[in-house]
Design an enzyme around this catalytic site. Structure first.
Site, short mmCIF file in Angstrom:
data_model
loop_
_atom_site.label_atom_id
_atom_site.label_comp_id
_atom_site.label_asym_id
_atom_site.label_seq_id
_atom_site.Cartn_x
_atom_site.Cartn_y
_atom_site.Cartn_z
CG HIS A 1 -0.23 0.31 2.51
ND1 HIS A 1 0.51 -0.63 3.17
CD2 HIS A 1 -0.16 1.44 3.25
CE1 HIS A 1 1.01 -0.10 4.27
NE2 HIS A 1 0.63 1.15 4.34
C1 UD1 Z 1 -2.59 5.44 5.62
C2 UD1 Z 1 -1.36 5.94 6.36
C3 UD1 Z 1 -0.26 4.89 6.32
C4 UD1 Z 1 -0.77 3.55 6.82
C5 UD1 Z 1 -1.98 3.17 6.00
C6 UD1 Z 1 -2.54 1.84 6.41
C7 UD1 Z 1 -0.88 8.38 6.26
C8 UD1 Z 1 -0.03 9.39 5.64
N1 UD1 Z 1 -0.79 7.14 5.73
O1 UD1 Z 1 -2.25 5.32 4.25
O2 UD1 Z 1 0.80 5.28 7.15
O3 UD1 Z 1 0.25 2.58 6.68
O4 UD1 Z 1 -2.97 4.19 6.16
O5 UD1 Z 1 -3.60 1.49 5.58
O6 UD1 Z 1 -1.59 8.66 7.20
N2 UD1 Z 1 -9.38 4.49 0.96
C9 UD1 Z 1 -10.58 3.83 0.84
N3 UD1 Z 1 -11.20 3.46 1.99
C10 UD1 Z 1 -10.69 3.70 3.21
C11 UD1 Z 1 -9.47 4.38 3.30
C12 UD1 Z 1 -8.82 4.76 2.17
O7 UD1 Z 1 -11.07 3.60 -0.24
O8 UD1 Z 1 -11.31 3.31 4.21
C13 UD1 Z 1 -8.67 4.89 -0.30
C14 UD1 Z 1 -8.98 6.29 -0.74
O9 UD1 Z 1 -8.97 6.31 -2.12
C15 UD1 Z 1 -7.80 7.06 -0.22
C16 UD1 Z 1 -6.68 6.06 -0.32
O10 UD1 Z 1 -7.28 4.80 -0.06
O11 UD1 Z 1 -7.55 8.22 -0.94
C17 UD1 Z 1 -5.56 6.29 0.63
O12 UD1 Z 1 -6.04 6.43 1.97
P1 UD1 Z 1 -5.26 7.36 3.03
O13 UD1 Z 1 -5.91 7.28 4.36
O14 UD1 Z 1 -5.06 8.71 2.45
O15 UD1 Z 1 -3.84 6.73 3.09
P2 UD1 Z 1 -3.36 5.20 3.14
O16 UD1 Z 1 -2.67 4.92 1.86
O17 UD1 Z 1 -4.45 4.30 3.58
#
Ligand code: UD1
Length: 368
Positions: A208
């Site tokens: 991820h």
């Molecule tokens: C976040 C954390 C990372 C952690 C990871 C675990 C930061 C900078 N990053 O990254 O350290 O290792 O979580 O998963 O805080 N999305 C969904 N559903 C959700 C959540 C996210 O569809 O419930 C999708 C969305 O398109 C979103 C993308 O995933 O834009 C990324 O989510 P985000 O919370 O921004 O960062 P992670 O990559 O999950």
């Protein structure tokens, strides 16, 4: 006796297994009143609520509903929403965990309102400032009042940065507490059978990190390496939403799905996922938590990263850093039985939450 109100900040998937044991241990004490604050950084059921249910954590007392966005949108959104909560329902302590955007955001809110902040999982450093998590770790540790560390390397990092020793408490790795709390349920889940995977003879893959999945130039060679791995043994590829998006965006989804030895799976809640970990032959990942869980369980771990903020998993445990080009030769070594046994770091023993509560009570008493 008046109770001490302690906010526990939960935001994203890797936070929940760190918050849950502390929640339960504080709730069982006679002096503390744990208050759960969910920032909403993760919101899909299998990224959030289903995990909290597994961990027997009640509904959050506050839900900030911040959701996805750019770093500034997410960090700023959490700060604005959480500041309001603190101004209306001022806690005695704030505990932030891990290194996600919400961790740094809530630590900043607390520090500016003069509410003491504890950082659980303090002191870890990758020394790679291109990682958003490294920025979050540096910011949070610089302003936290109490720094709970999981391993001695974290203490050394903090001392070298000038953090006074009396703010640092080595309490161990709290994620192991969650695993031990749910060990029976994890063992009986038998998730491998659910997906037709042969127990102890498949590779479990999770990815991820933006540095791996946000560009075609990095994701495609990894997919190619996984295709090579799938010639050797079945691959369970449990894809994070970011990775599902990346595969789709770069036209790689169909290629992965066409391969009958690769099982492309959506996120799985905690108990069923940990079952899949415990019965895997090898884990291929870029997750921080899995590097630790595999070291605890003695399962070989190939980490697709240039560095790790968890070096103890490499020096003591079963972890090794690899890239798409070296994945194959390392997988071969694992399959030939030519892999280090590893040992479990001290204080990764399922009793970290108890030490945390004792520590917090000491700091709380000292403040008078
Ligand atoms: C976040 C954390 C990372 C952690 C990871 C675990 C930061 C900078 N990053 O990254 O350290 O290792 O979580 O998963 O805080 N999305 C969904 N559903 C959700 C959540 C996210 O569809 O419930 C999708 C969305 O398109 C979103 C993308 O995933 O834009 C990324 O989510 P985000 O919370 O921004 O960062 P992670 O990559 O999950």
């Amino acid at each position: 006796m008046s109770t001490t109100k302690i906010h526990l900040i939960a935001a994203a998937r890797p936070n929940f297994m760190k918050v849950a044991p502390l929640y339960h241990a504080l709730a069982a004490s006679d002096w503390a009143d744990p208050v759960l604050v969910h920032t909403g950084q993760h919101y899909d059921r299998n990224m959030s609520d289903a995990i909290l249910e597994d961990l027997r954590v009640p509904e959050p007392d506050f839900h900030l509903g911040v959701g996805s966005g750019t770093h500034a949108e997410q960090t700023g959104g959490v700060m604005i929403a959480y500041e309001r909560v603190c101004m209306e329902h001022r806690p005695d302590w704030i505990v932030v965990v891990g290194d996600v955007n919400s961790t740094a955001a809530c630590a900043m809110v607390g520090a500016k309102l003069w509410i003491p902040v504890v950082h659980l999982e303090a002191g870890l450093r990758s020394r790679d400032r291109r990682m958003p998590e490294e920025i979050n770790r540096l910011v949070t540790d610089a302003i936290a009042d109490v720094l709970w560390t999981p391993s001695p390397d974290a203490d050394e990092n903090l001392l070298a940065e000038g953090v006074p020793a009396d703010k640092i408490d080595l309490i161990g790795n709290i994620m192991i507490d969650s695993f031990e709390m749910l060990r029976e349920g994890i063992q009986s889940a038998n998730t491998a059978a659910e997906f037709g995977l042969p127990p102890h003879d498949y590779a479990l893959v999770t990815l991820h990190r933006p540095s791996n999945v946000d560009a075609l130039e990095t994701l495609e060679p990894i997919v190619a390496a996984l295709e090579d791995a799938a010639v050797e043994l079945p691959v369970a590829f449990v894809a994070h939403p970011r990775t599902i998006n990346g595969l789709e965006k770069f036209g790689l989804t169909e290629r992965v799905e066409r391969n009958s030895a690769i099982h492309l799976l959506e996120p799985i809640p905690y108990k069923r996922f940990m079952s899949l970990v415990t019965t895997s032959r090898v884990v291929i990942t870029d997750s921080g938590g899995l590097q630790e869980e595999t070291t605890y369980l003695g399962i070989p771990c190939l980490t697709l990263r240039e560095n790790t903020e968890r070096p103890v998993t490499v020096t003591m445990g079963t972890n090794k850093l690899v890239d798409a080009a070296t994945l194959g030769e390392n997988l071969k070594a694992v399959l030939e039985g030519n892999w280090k046994q590893g040992e479990c770091p001290p204080l990764w023993d399922g009793k970290t939450a108890i030490r945390a509560v004792e520590s917090l009570q000491r700091y709380n008493d000292a403040r008078g």
